[in-house]
Write a protein that holds these residues in place. Sequence first.
Motif, mmCIF file in Angstrom:
data_model
loop_
_atom_site.group_PDB
_atom_site.id
_atom_site.type_symbol
_atom_site.label_atom_id
_atom_site.label_comp_id
_atom_site.label_asym_id
_atom_site.label_seq_id
_atom_site.Cartn_x
_atom_site.Cartn_y
_atom_site.Cartn_z
ATOM 1 N N ALA A 263 -34.781 27.099 36.010
ATOM 2 C CA ALA A 263 -33.962 26.137 35.249
ATOM 3 C C ALA A 263 -32.615 25.885 35.919
ATOM 4 C CB ALA A 263 -33.779 26.615 33.807
ATOM 5 N N TRP A 264 -32.559 26.010 37.252
ATOM 6 C CA TRP A 264 -31.317 25.655 37.936
ATOM 7 C C TRP A 264 -30.981 24.191 37.689
ATOM 8 C CZ3 TRP A 264 -31.639 21.836 41.634
ATOM 9 C CH2 TRP A 264 -32.898 21.587 42.195
ATOM 10 N N MET A 265 -32.023 23.403 37.434
ATOM 11 C CA MET A 265 -31.893 22.087 36.811
ATOM 12 C C MET A 265 -32.962 22.024 35.739
ATOM 13 S SD MET A 265 -31.143 19.265 39.800
ATOM 14 C CE MET A 265 -31.360 17.952 38.591
ATOM 15 N N PRO A 266 -32.728 21.287 34.668
ATOM 16 C CA PRO A 266 -33.719 21.239 33.584
ATOM 17 C C PRO A 266 -35.114 20.914 34.099
ATOM 18 C CG PRO A 266 -31.703 20.127 32.921
ATOM 19 C CD PRO A 266 -31.540 20.460 34.380
ATOM 20 N N GLY A 267 -36.077 21.750 33.729
ATOM 21 C CA GLY A 267 -37.457 21.527 34.104
ATOM 22 C C GLY A 267 -37.842 22.042 35.461
ATOM 23 N N HIS A 268 -36.927 22.662 36.201
ATOM 24 C CA HIS A 268 -37.223 23.153 37.538
ATOM 25 C C HIS A 268 -37.540 24.644 37.509
ATOM 26 C CE1 HIS A 268 -35.585 19.315 38.793
ATOM 27 N NE2 HIS A 268 -35.899 19.581 40.045
ATOM 28 N N LYS A 269 -38.547 25.043 38.278
ATOM 29 C CA LYS A 269 -38.868 26.451 38.433
ATOM 30 C C LYS A 269 -37.881 27.102 39.398
ATOM 31 C CE LYS A 269 -43.867 25.718 37.841
ATOM 32 N NZ LYS A 269 -45.195 25.895 38.478
ATOM 33 N N LYS A 270 -37.881 28.423 39.387
ATOM 34 C CA LYS A 270 -37.040 29.116 40.358
ATOM 35 C C LYS A 270 -37.597 28.894 41.757
ATOM 36 C CE LYS A 270 -39.200 33.699 40.517
ATOM 37 N NZ LYS A 270 -38.954 35.161 40.380
ATOM 38 N N ASP A 271 -36.720 28.940 42.745
ATOM 39 C CA ASP A 271 -37.179 28.823 44.130
ATOM 40 C C ASP A 271 -38.104 29.985 44.459
ATOM 41 O OD1 ASP A 271 -35.691 26.562 44.474
ATOM 42 O OD2 ASP A 271 -34.046 27.556 45.514
ATOM 43 N N PHE A 272 -39.134 29.711 45.240
ATOM 44 C CA PHE A 272 -40.106 30.739 45.594
ATOM 45 C C PHE A 272 -39.517 31.777 46.533
ATOM 46 C CE2 PHE A 272 -40.330 27.389 48.691
ATOM 47 C CZ PHE A 272 -40.379 28.063 49.896
ATOM 48 N N ALA A 273 -38.395 31.452 47.189
ATOM 49 C CA ALA A 273 -37.791 32.366 48.157
ATOM 50 C C ALA A 273 -36.371 31.891 48.447
ATOM 51 C CB ALA A 273 -38.618 32.417 49.443
ATOM 52 N N ASP A 274 -35.674 32.634 49.302
ATOM 53 C CA ASP A 274 -34.332 32.225 49.733
ATOM 54 C C ASP A 274 -34.227 32.237 51.257
ATOM 55 O OD1 ASP A 274 -34.414 34.942 50.198
ATOM 56 O OD2 ASP A 274 -32.746 35.444 48.871
ATOM 57 N N THR A 275 -35.363 32.100 51.928
ATOM 58 C CA THR A 275 -35.403 32.238 53.382
ATOM 59 C C THR A 275 -34.674 31.113 54.114
ATOM 60 O OG1 THR A 275 -37.620 31.292 53.230
ATOM 61 C CG2 THR A 275 -37.471 33.652 53.557
ATOM 62 N N ASP A 276 -34.652 29.911 53.553
ATOM 63 C CA ASP A 276 -33.926 28.821 54.217
ATOM 64 C C ASP A 276 -32.426 29.081 54.197
ATOM 65 O OD1 ASP A 276 -36.098 27.215 55.004
ATOM 66 O OD2 ASP A 276 -36.256 26.353 53.004
ATOM 67 N N VAL B 89 -27.911 32.027 61.334
ATOM 68 C CA VAL B 89 -27.479 31.184 62.452
ATOM 69 C C VAL B 89 -25.965 31.012 62.442
ATOM 70 C CG1 VAL B 89 -27.638 28.884 63.472
ATOM 71 C CG2 VAL B 89 -29.692 29.979 62.572
ATOM 72 N N GLY B 90 -25.401 30.921 61.228
ATOM 73 C CA GLY B 90 -23.965 30.696 61.087
ATOM 74 C C GLY B 90 -23.616 29.229 61.006
ATOM 75 N N ILE B 91 -24.449 28.469 60.271
ATOM 76 C CA ILE B 91 -24.216 27.032 60.112
ATOM 77 C C ILE B 91 -24.226 26.668 58.634
ATOM 78 C CG2 ILE B 91 -25.161 26.407 62.374
ATOM 79 C CD1 ILE B 91 -27.794 25.736 61.068
ATOM 80 N N ALA B 92 -23.756 25.468 58.322
ATOM 81 C CA ALA B 92 -23.693 24.991 56.944
ATOM 82 C C ALA B 92 -25.098 24.810 56.383
ATOM 83 C CB ALA B 92 -22.927 23.680 56.869
ATOM 84 N N PHE B 93 -25.217 24.961 55.067
ATOM 85 C CA PHE B 93 -26.519 24.853 54.402
ATOM 86 C C PHE B 93 -26.441 23.842 53.275
ATOM 87 C CE2 PHE B 93 -29.412 26.154 50.970
ATOM 88 C CZ PHE B 93 -30.624 26.059 51.642
ATOM 89 N N HIS B 94 -27.533 23.061 53.126
ATOM 90 C CA HIS B 94 -27.651 22.098 52.025
ATOM 91 C C HIS B 94 -29.054 22.199 51.435
ATOM 92 C CE1 HIS B 94 -23.981 20.268 53.638
ATOM 93 N NE2 HIS B 94 -24.596 20.189 54.809
ATOM 94 N N VAL B 95 -29.174 21.970 50.151
ATOM 95 C CA VAL B 95 -30.494 21.833 49.536
ATOM 96 C C VAL B 95 -30.912 20.368 49.642
ATOM 97 C CG1 VAL B 95 -30.249 23.803 47.999
ATOM 98 C CG2 VAL B 95 -29.428 21.559 47.252
ATOM 99 N N PRO B 96 -32.220 20.092 49.640
ATOM 100 C CA PRO B 96 -32.673 18.709 49.846
ATOM 101 C C PRO B 96 -32.217 17.763 48.736
ATOM 102 C CG PRO B 96 -34.521 20.163 49.306
ATOM 103 C CD PRO B 96 -33.350 21.044 49.594
ATOM 104 N N GLU B 97 -32.061 18.268 47.515
ATOM 105 C CA GLU B 97 -31.609 17.409 46.414
ATOM 106 C C GLU B 97 -30.211 16.861 46.670
ATOM 107 O OE1 GLU B 97 -34.717 20.190 44.951
ATOM 108 O OE2 GLU B 97 -32.862 20.418 46.109
ATOM 109 N N ALA B 98 -29.415 17.607 47.462
ATOM 110 C CA ALA B 98 -28.068 17.142 47.782
ATOM 111 C C ALA B 98 -28.054 16.253 49.012
ATOM 112 C CB ALA B 98 -27.144 18.342 47.998
#
Length: 452
Positions: free
Chosen positions: A218-231, A238-247
Motif C-alpha cells: 500500500a505504498w500507493m493505494p492498491g499497490h502490493k509491496k515490492d518483491f525485492a529491493d535489489t534495484d 554503484v553510487g548513483i541516483a535512484f528513481h522508481v519508474p512511477e516517478a
Amino acid sequence: MSPPKRSRKDSPPDDSTDDEQAVSKRPRRSDPTSALPIHPFFTGGSTKPASRGPVQWTEKSTLLIGVVGTQDLSRTSIAGFDFDGTIVTVKGSHVHAKNADDWKFFSTSVPERLLKAHEDGFRVVIFSNQKGILEGRSSAKQAFVGRVENVVKALETHCRKESKSLFPVLVLAGCGNDWFRKPRLGMWDHVEEEHRAVAPLDRSRSFYVGDAAGRPAAWMPGHKKDFADTDLKFAINVGIAFHVPEAYFPHPAPVVLPPVPIVPFPHSTHLENEVHYTPTTLPLIPENRDANHLDLVILTGFPASGKSSFARRFLGEKGYAIVNQDTLKTRPKCIAATKNFLLEGKNVVVDNTNPTRDVRQLYIEAAPDRLTVTVRSFMFTAPQELCVHNMLFRSFGQPRPRKHIPSVAFATFAKNLEVPTTAEGFHEVKSIRFVAEFRSDEEKRMWSLHYS
C-alpha cells in the motif's frame, strides 16, 4: 580432571519483474563464475555477434549482451534502467512473460523519456536480472530476447515519427547467481571496462531507474509491496541516483509518490572495534599451565561466522592444532585427529559448525581419560543474515572467490542449533562476536556492498 561425560544419543520472480582477502586495487572479474556450473547456452566464452533485427547479441560468461546501434563511449553519464517492471510490463496479472509478444510499455511516456535521455547526452543502458534463462525456465531466453527486440522496434517507430534516428542502447542481462546479478556490480563493471580506455564514468550525473525498491504494501493505494529491493541496492552499490519508474515515467495523471525507503547497510555495527569475546574475566588462552594440562576448544557457529579466521589468528598462531572438516572431509577423521593431537601433547581447536550437543559430545569424548584436558566451548554469535552476507562477499567480492554455500546450509544449522552450555561438560562457554577486520580499504569497501 577430565570433564564429566555423558552417553551419546542415537546419534519473487527474477527480472521477469527484476528480483530480487587482501586487495591492492579494484579486482577485475572477467570471469566471475569460473567456479560455478555454466549452462550450455553460455559455453565457449564470448561468441560472435548474432543479428536479430536491430540488436546484436553476444554472451560473456553468464552475461547476455545486446547492442543496438554504434555505442558512443565518450558519453560518460549512464541513464540506467531495469527492464521488466520498469521499461515494460506483461499483458495481464501474471508474473513471467509468456512469449516475445507478452509486453507493453510501463507508461506511454517510456519511448519519449528514453529518447530524451539520449538527447541529453546520456548513454542508455538496460541492466536486467534474467536468472530464469540459466534455470531452464521454459522459453525464458526466447521471451526475453524477443521482447527486447520488439521494444527496440517500437522505439525505432517512435523515433521515426519524431523524424529522428534510433538512438544506441546497450542491454545487459545477468543470467546466473553470480557477480553479474544485481545488486552485485558485475554488469556495471562491464560498462566501466568498456569506457576505461576512453574516459571514466561520471557517477555524479548517472542514474538508475528500477521497480525493486523495497516499498511496503500500500505504498500507493492498491499497490502490493515490492518483491525485492535489489534495484535500489544496485544504485547504492554503484553510487548513483535512484528513481522508481512511477516517478521517471509519469502516467497521464500526475501522482504524489511516497519517498523511497532508506536501505542502510545492515551490518555496519560489526565495523566497530569492540572486544571479540565475552566474558573477559577469563583469558582467551589459559595462563600459567604446565605442559601436561591441555586445552580443547570446540567452536560452534553458522558457516561464514568468522570461525576459521578467529581460530587461525587467536589460537593457531599460539600453537593450537586446528581440526577442520573442510580439510579432513569426514567427521570420523576429525574426531581421530582431535584425539591424536591431544596424545601428541598439543592443544586443539575443532573448527566446524558443531550445532548440536550430540556432535559436540563426540569431541569431548575424544579426549583420552589419562590426559588432563580442559574442554571449552566458543559460541560464535553472528546472526544468520550477517553470515549469509559474509558468504556472498567471499563468493563474489574477492579476487579469489571461495566456494558458494547453498542457503539450505544456513537454514539447517539454524534449525538444529542447540546453544552450548556447561552442562554438556564444558569448563567454560565463551561468546565470540564477529568483528569485521580488513587488510585494505578496498577489501572493506567490497565487504560493505549489498550482495542480495
